[in-house]
Each structure stands twice: as C-alpha cells, then as structure tokens.
Design a protein around this motif. Structure first.
Motif, short mmCIF file in Angstrom:
data_model
loop_
_atom_site.label_atom_id
_atom_site.label_comp_id
_atom_site.label_asym_id
_atom_site.label_seq_id
_atom_site.Cartn_x
_atom_site.Cartn_y
_atom_site.Cartn_z
N LYS B 14 -45.18 31.33 43.59
CA LYS B 14 -45.59 30.04 43.45
C LYS B 14 -46.01 29.46 44.82
N SER B 15 -45.20 29.70 45.92
CA SER B 15 -45.45 29.16 47.08
C SER B 15 -46.03 29.82 48.18
N ASN B 18 -48.95 28.02 49.64
CA ASN B 18 -48.60 26.95 50.62
C ASN B 18 -47.81 27.46 51.95
N ARG B 19 -47.46 28.77 51.65
CA ARG B 19 -47.02 29.42 52.87
C ARG B 19 -48.10 29.77 53.99
N ARG B 21 -50.75 28.33 54.16
CA ARG B 21 -51.23 27.27 54.70
C ARG B 21 -50.35 26.84 56.04
N PHE B 22 -48.97 27.12 55.79
CA PHE B 22 -48.02 26.61 56.81
C PHE B 22 -48.45 27.84 57.86
N LYS B 24 -51.03 28.93 58.87
CA LYS B 24 -52.19 28.76 59.53
C LYS B 24 -51.78 27.41 60.60
N ARG B 25 -51.08 26.59 60.15
CA ARG B 25 -50.47 25.58 61.03
C ARG B 25 -49.74 26.18 62.29
N ILE B 59 -43.50 22.29 62.78
CA ILE B 59 -44.35 21.05 63.16
C ILE B 59 -43.57 19.83 62.74
N VAL B 117 -40.25 32.73 61.28
CA VAL B 117 -41.15 32.92 60.18
C VAL B 117 -41.06 34.52 59.93
#
Lengths: 502, 422
Positions: B14-15, B18-19, B21-22, B24-25, B59, B117
């Motif tokens: 499910k994540s 979101n992972r 996206r993170f 990418k940040r 971040i 990460v």
C-alpha cells in the motif's frame, strides 16, 4: 457456555478462526455484562507485519491521500523494524464505526485474546463514549471522508500536476497543529455530501458570475486613524490558522482551499487522540485486565495462559525510572492504568486520606465512577481530578523545575504531603496542549494595502519559539497566504519579543 | 456482532506509491551518496542482486515548536530515589537541551534526521547510470533501439492479399478438386450401374435426373475456395542496428600493486555494469597484459592472479589484430578503455604504444579512455606519450589514485554530451 471448549481453544498457543470468534464472543460478553461497556460494532482484521507497517505510515487510517511524508514514515518504520530496533505493536485500532482493529498475525493465542479485549472492548468503548471523541470526530464518516480526500487529491494531481499539489500539502502539514478547532463543533460530512457541497459551490459561482461587479468602484479605505480599530479584520483573533487561510486567503484557487480543508479535517480527527493518550491507553489496559481476570475466574483460560498474560501485561506497564537508560518519559499505559485502578480502590476501600482527598469517590459504586471518569475528561483534567496521593507515592513522582536562567535544576516537589498538589498540577500542565503546541493566533490582516497577515505568538512561561522551525514554517504560511506574513512573539507584558517576517 | 476479516492475503505494498514519492524528494541526496557507495561496496558482487543502502538526511517537516532550551518548566519524573524538595541538580554543561538524553555520535540509535533508504538493485542502477552514455556513437544510437528484419517463415491461411502465394494456393486447390471430383465420380459410377439394371420407367427417370445432377455438380467444383488460399508469412527478427565493441585493457604487471589492481578492477566493473545495463548490443573484449597480452573472458579478467613484467605495446597490437579480424568494415563503433599504472619497461615501449595508437588504433575507433592509477606527481613516460595524442573528442585520459575518485572519473569520461554531428 461451553467452558471446556473455550478452555481448550485458549490453551492452544496457535489460534484459528474459531479461537478468534470465541475470544471476541467472550470478551464482548464480559465487557457488556460485567463492565457495562457500550461499544461500536467491531471489525477485527488480521494483518501481516508488512501490512501493519503500511497501517503505521498511513497514521492508522485504512486509506489516505498520497504524499511523500507517508513514504518517509514507511521507510523509517521499515528500517527500524527490519533491524530489530523496534517491534511492531500487537494491534492498531481506528476510531471509526464499525471500530476497525488490526491484529498482527504472529500474536499467540494469549496475545490475541488480550489484544481483542484491549482494543475491541477498551479502546472501542473509549472512542464511543469519551466526550472529546463524541464532540470532535465523526466515527461514522471518517473512512468515507478519507476516500473522498484521496480521490480529490488524485484529481488535483491530474489537473495541476503533482509538484504543485505536494507543495500545498507540505505547507498545510506544517500547520497541522494549528488547524484544529477547539471551541466550535465541526460539521459532520460524508464524502457524498462533501462532493455535493463542492459542486454546488462551483455552480453557484458560475451562475452568479457577473462581469458588472468588476467595474463597481471599490469603497475607499477610511484614512482617519481613529476609526482604524473598528475595521480590524478579523474582529476576534483566530487560532485555527488553516481555517483562516482557507476562508480568507485573498487569491487562493478553490482547489487549494479544498486541500487545506482536507488537512484541517484530518488534523481535527486526530485532535482528541493527542489529548487522551493517558486515559485511552489506561482505560483499555484497565478493561483487558478485568476481562482476562474474569475469564480466569470462570476457568475459561488455564494457568499457562495466565502466566503469559501476566508477563505481557506487566511488560506493557513497565515504567523505567528517571535515571534508567530505558527511560523515555512517563509511560501513558502505566499512569492511566494506575489512576483508573486507584479510582476503583478508593471507591471500594477508602482510607482516611482518600476520604479527605476524594470525598465524592469514597464508598461509591466503582464501575459508575470509572465510566464517569472515562466519559467526561481528557488527560489534563483527568490527572488534575483523579491523580491520588497513593499513585504519586507508588510511582514516586517528583517535579523538577527547569528555569532557563538558573544553572541548576531544582526539585520543586516530591511525593510528600507538601508536594502532592504541586505534582498533580505540574503533571496536568504537562499534558495540556499548550505545553507542546505554541499558542499562535491570527491577529489581523492588513486589508487596505498589503494584505499582510499578522500572527501573534503568546509566550507562556518564557518559552520562546524555535527560530529555525518558525522561519521555515512561516515560509509555508507565506506560500499558502500568497502575501507577506509576520509573526510576533509577545511576552506576558504584551511587549514584542521576537519578530519573524516572510 | 463482530466481523473478523483475514487481511493477510490482501495486496501488500500500500505504501509503494508513497515510498516512490519520498525517493523522488531525496533524489538529489541519493545521487550525492553514490560515490561513497562505489568506494565502499564491491559492486561486481552486488550487481547480481540484493539491495543497496543509501544514507540520507531526512527532509525537514517544520512546524511551530518551542525552543527546548528556553523557558521555565516544571517536569514530572517517576522513580524518585534520593531527592527532597529544594535539592539542586547541576545542569549538564554545554547542552542547551536541559534534561534531554544526549546521544553519542557513535550511538547505534539512528535519529530521525539521518537514516538509510534501501533501494532495490534496479532502482540503484537507474540513479547510477543516469546521464551517462558512450561518447561519439555515430548515427547508430544503441540505446534500446532495435530494428527488425522480415524473415520468411512458411505459409499461413490468413493474411494480406498482396502476400497471396499463388503456387501454394493452387496446389491446395488442385488437391481439393481431385478429391471432390473423385467422390462425384464414384457416385456417378454407382448410379450408372443401377441404371443398367433398372427397368421400371419411373425409377429410370428418377435415376437419370440424379445422374444429370451429379454430372452438373462435378463440373461446377470451384477453382479456388477460401480454404485453398495460402499467404506468405514473415517473422520479425530483431536486428542490432549498430554494433559497439568495447576493449578493456588492464595492466596486471607486478608493478600494479594490490591497491592499483583493485582500483582498475572497480573501474572496469563499473564499466561492465554500465555497458551491460544500458546497451543491449555491446561486445566486450577483455585484454590483460604484462609482458605478453592475452584475450581473456570476463571471469578471468576480473579474477585471474597471473602477473609479470610490463610491456604495454603487445596489448595494443593484440587489440589492433582483433579489430582487423573481427570488427573491420566500418560497421562497428569501437571503444577502448585502458588502465595502467603508467610504468613501462622502457621509453621505447611507450614510443611504440604511441605509434600504434596514432597510426592504427585511434583512426579505427570512436573513443579511447586511458586511466592511470598513480599518485606520482611526475608524469610517467606512457602518460607523456599519450598526452601528445590527447584529443577532446577521441581520446581522454585521467589520473586517479583513490577509490573515491573512481566515480567522478567515470562520470567525467562517459558524461552525456551533445551528439557530434557525423
């Protein structure tokens, strides 16, 4: 009741569907009949470790809008978990109706029963009866609302690109603590109603748009300074900064306002949880302790089960002392459980001291008093009302005064006659929201010239703002407001302490 | 009544979104951390699978908060074992965060500010080789482009009319006609036989009509029917449009110590992963040399322990020979990457290398990179000879001595540039 069957099921360390059904049946029966708990219906979900990690990073909601922050939390939790640095919790429970609880698949039978008693009876009853939750959250519609939120944000991403949406979310998240209404009741809206509201709003704007209005000359600002006061906007200060921006930002497009609203709603939903941690955990522990003990009394579980239970129960309640290397603050489970247990004790066997301190409790029906306490307080008021000298003595609580200008800490109260009240008051203060969320309010907007937003921070106990954080957060506000922003820290004499500009 | 649901079989991950996206940040940070990883990890081994840990700084998520050092606070603590009211406890020196538990810098606890990460191999390599390419690829860009050749592959029953194969179709038709006609013939014969023996006039008339019908049918067998048609079939065979060959020349002479060889191997490993990952059709030729040069396979190139004195020229001669034998004809983009410590047995050898390069190799190849693994400030004779040949587009040379320099040098050599008009 088939005692033998239950006993056999619960003494087997591995569980199956039947065990869970039995556990649920027994715990809700005892909860209902002996503890008179009123709960939402339960939805018990068995999840794997990985799914639990997902649930962690979505702050416990079954669905949420996409954002990197959740990904970061996921990576962090996953790291800690896979290195063995932290264990995952046995369960996670959501304030919704039906009350959803996630139970870890690798729990033993004993843990499963404990967790079902703890979450599906204890927390569930707390969500359903405590005034904070009843007033401030809409258990019936939260899941629905999150579905709406996710869909809305995905739609925005499609239309304006995900960088822009992310930017707004980042900024709104920075203000989450300042997006909470403390005194006004939020309206309870479902996804359908919410969608309808949006549609109507857009329609209305379109239908009533009239080019003519653009040509109407604006009223002249009143130049005379003495009337200025009466034109102050907003008339009263507003502490819900997100709300204020959503409603009053001069040029914000509708979709940004809606995103701010979503973040605000989520923040509001979690508002009671932050303020009832001690009570919530304490009550749930109190409930599972009573339910399991009653199961043992009724011979539904054997001694092995009980030993395992006592072990888990006492691990949950472990409170390291201030000088222990494991110390990381007060354990809310312990504090809450101790206070609830003491309420029961005071009702049943009051001592002379209790009669002096708690004349209203001594000799009363304990269950009724527990219910009353559970329903009508939050952490700070609960502690102020019920923290008894005995609990203070048992936990050996003491107060350390940490004054900025002194070179030493000073022990300002200990667990003795002179100190009880001081300990109680200090501990209560520690659980007030103002203790960790600075008091910042919207003071006024310079409507006539610059649209500058003025925020005021009220300094309490000389605690100033963290400079870096304040500057960065102000940048976010500046982005949302789209005009200059100023934040002034005012000390107790009303004199400006620090000024931040953005 | 409660509802018990077993979610274990539900989709995981499910994540994942979101992972992503993170990630990418923190992309910038990941890229910055790459050189360190190259120098710490044995990438050759990790190329086969597994995961890569990239330490990054989290971040910031700012929010209004109190300055922990400021203000007057009353803090409640449990477990009083020695204090009485009014006792003073000195504040720890140098720490503004009164009462906070300090963490030693070597503490195993990882704060939220910095954590690792875990990237999958695929993700890692994606970051790794972004913006890199083989220089001077002329016209024939390799990257993921493939052309197809049509190859005959029998006949099929359906197809484009223009591909109708008349000969085969006619064969089918002929067979069908013969078969059908035979059947009618047999029927005809049988009817004639009955006709001969029949006397009843009514029957006779019926039989004659029947015979007439069969005759007619046998004459109207269609010449072509749909079932007869056959079409030419072609299969698409992927064809490499361009071919590139990379010569990896490594000096394994005794003067190359453990450190130098390690660097050279790491460099070639990077090159190897880069080429095999980014380009489908690259031929790799591995040459090791000490006093003699030898073409070896990949395993031997990276693992063999053989060593000896240093003569460089034979390796270049060998390369020249291989080019002439296998990669001549102008269809090949040829690259060469040579690693050495610059030590040569005599200046004569260096001169000879220069001559071979200038006259034979450089005109034939697209690009050559020379890396010298040494920390001498004095230029080696090989370096000096090569220096005179250096040319921005065709021949680059770099010196390195430290593991941490590998990645920058590698990037420098293979950075994407604007394509040179051919």
């Amino acid at each position: 009741m088939n005692t033998e069957l239950y006993r056999r099921l619960f003494s087997n360390p591995t569980w199956d569907d039947q065990t869970l059904e039995a556990a649920d049946e027994i715990t809700s029966k005892i909860g209902r009949e002996s503890l008179k708990l009123l709960t939402y219906p339960n939805q018990i979900e068995i999840v794997t470790a990985e799914q639990m990690l997902d649930a962690y990073s979505l702050i416990g909601l079954p669905t949420s809008y996409p954002h990197w922050k959740f990904g970061k939390d996921f990576v962090l939790n996953q790291n800690n978990y896979s290195k063995g640095r932290t264990a995952l919790s046995y369960e996670m429970v959501i304030n919704s109706n039906p009350c959803i609880s996630y139970n870890m698949e690798n729990n033993t039978t004993c843990m499963m029963v404990l967790v079902i008693a703890h979450a599906c009876q204890g927390h569930n009853a707390f969500f359903a009866n405590n005034y904070m939750f009843k007033d401030w959250t809409a258990a019936d519609s939260i899941i629905d609302y999150m579905v709406f939120a996710r869909d809305f944000i995905l739609k925005c991403e499609e239309e304006v690109g995900h960088e822009e949406v992310e930017r707004v979310l980042d900024a709104a998240h920075a203000l989450m603590n300042h997006g909470v209404d403390k005194y006004r009741k939020p309206t309870k809206l479902s996804a359908r109603q919410e969608n309808e509201r949006l549609k109507n709003l857009v329609n209305f704007k379109r239908q009533t748009y009239n080019e003519l209005w653009r040509t109407v000359p604006k009223p002249r600002p009143i130049a005379d300074g003495q009337f200025h006061r009466s034109f102050k906007f907003p008339e009263e200060p507003e502490e819900n900064i997100l709300y204020f921006i959503e409603k009053n930002a001069p040029t914000l497009p509708v979709w940004k306002r809606e995103i701010i609203r979503i973040v605000r709603k989520v923040s509001q939903y979690f508002y009671p949880q932050g303020l009832t941690k001690v009570m919530n955990e304490g009550f749930a522990t109190f409930v599972h302790y009573h339910i399991i003990n009653e199961m043992y009394d009724k011979k539904l579980v054997d001694d092995n089960f009980m030993l395992e239970f006592i072990h888990s129960h006492s691990s949950v309640l472990y409170q390291p002392e201030y000088n222990s290397r494991y110390f990381s603050g007060l354990n809310p489970y312990t504090l809450g459980f101790n206070i609830f247990m003491d309420i029961k004790r005071i009702c049943q066997n009051p001592t002379q001291e209790d009669k002096y301190w708690f004349p209203n409790l001594a000799g009363k029906d304990w269950l009724e008093e527990i219910h009353y306490a559970m329903q009508n307080f939050r952490d700070d008021s609960f502690i102020l009302q019920y923290l008894s000298p005995k609990v203070i003595r048992d936990m050996k609580l003491f107060v350390v005064a940490d004054n900025e200008d002194d070179d030493d800490y000073e022990v300002s109260a200990i667990h003795n006659e002179r100190g009880y009240r001081k300990v109680r008051e200090s501990l209560s203060n520690q659980y007030m929201r103002e203790f960790y969320v600075p008091d910042i309010q919207v003071d006024r907007v310079d409507l006539h010239a610059t649209s500058k937003l003025h925020l005021v921070h009220r300094v309490i106990n000389e605690r100033s703002l963290h400079n870096e954080e304040a500057k960065d957060t102000l940048e976010h506000i500046r982005y949302l407001w789209e005009f200059p922003v100023q934040l002034v820290s005012k000390n107790k004499l009303g004199i400006n302490d620090k000024i931040f500009e953005s | 009544m409660s509802n018990i649901i077993d979610r274990r079989k539900n989709a995981k991950g499910k994540s994942t979104g979101n992972r992503q996206r993170f990630l990418k940040r923190v992309e910038g940070q990941i890229k910055k951390a790459l050189p360190d990883i190259i120098s710490q990890e044995s990438i050759q081994e990790s190329n086969t699978g597994g995961k890569v840990k990239v330490p990054i700084k989290s971040i910031k998520e700012p929010a209004f908060s109190h300055d922990p050092a400021s203000g007057n606070k009353q803090i409640v603590r449990p477990g009083n074992d020695r204090f009485s009211e009014g006792d003073k406890i000195p504040k720890p020196k140098g720490s503004g965060h009164g009462g906070g538990r300090g963490k030693g810098s070597n503490s195993p606890e990882v704060s939220e500010d910095e954590f690792a990460v875990v990237l999958s191999r695929e993700e890692f390599l994606k970051y790794f080789f972004e913006d890199l390419e083989l220089p001077n690829m002329v016209q024939k860009f390799l990257e993921n482009t493939e052309s197809f050749e049509n190859k005959r592959a029998g006949f099929i029953k359906y197809g484009n009319p223009s591909r109708l194969n008349i000969k085969t179709s006619y064969q089918q038709s002929l067979a069908r006609q013969i078969a059908l006609r035979g059947a009618f013939l047999a029927k005809f014969k049988k009817l004639e036989a009955t006709l001969a023996t029949t006397t009843d006039p009514v029957q006779l008339a019926a039989l004659q009509a029947e015979i007439e019908k069969v005759k007619k049918q046998s004459n109207t067998i269609p010449f072509f029917e749909d079932v007869d048609l056959r079409y030419n079939h072609f299969e698409q065979i992927p064809l490499p449009t361009t071919s590139a060959a990379m010569f990896c020349i490594m000096d394994v002479s005794a003067s190359m110590g453990y450190h130098e060889k390690d660097i050279a191997k790491r460099f070639f490993t990077l090159l190897y992963i880069f080429l095999t990952k980014q380009y489908l059709n690259v031929e790799l030729i591995f040459i090791r040399h000490h006093t003699t040069a030898k073409e070896v396979d990949e395993y031997e190139f990276f693992n063999s322990k053989e060593s000896g004195g240093t003569v460089v020229a034979p390796s270049l001669e060998l390369m020249d020979k291989i080019i002439k034998e296998r990669y001549s004809g102008g269809n090949w983009n040829i690259y060469c990457c040579q690693a050495s410590d610059g030590d040569v047995w005599s200046d004569y050898d260096a001169d000879e290398c220069g001559v071979i390069l200038r006259t034979q190799i450089l005109p034939a190849i697209q690009y050559m990179a020379y890396i010298e693994i040494s920390n001498h400030s004095r230029d080696s004779s090989l370096w000096r000879t090569y220096r005179s040949l250096e040319d921005e587009n065709r021949f680059s040379m770099r010196k390195l001595y430290d593991v941490s320099q590998i990645w920058p040098v590698f990037r420098g050599l293979f950075k994407k540039e604007k394509a040179i008009p051919s």
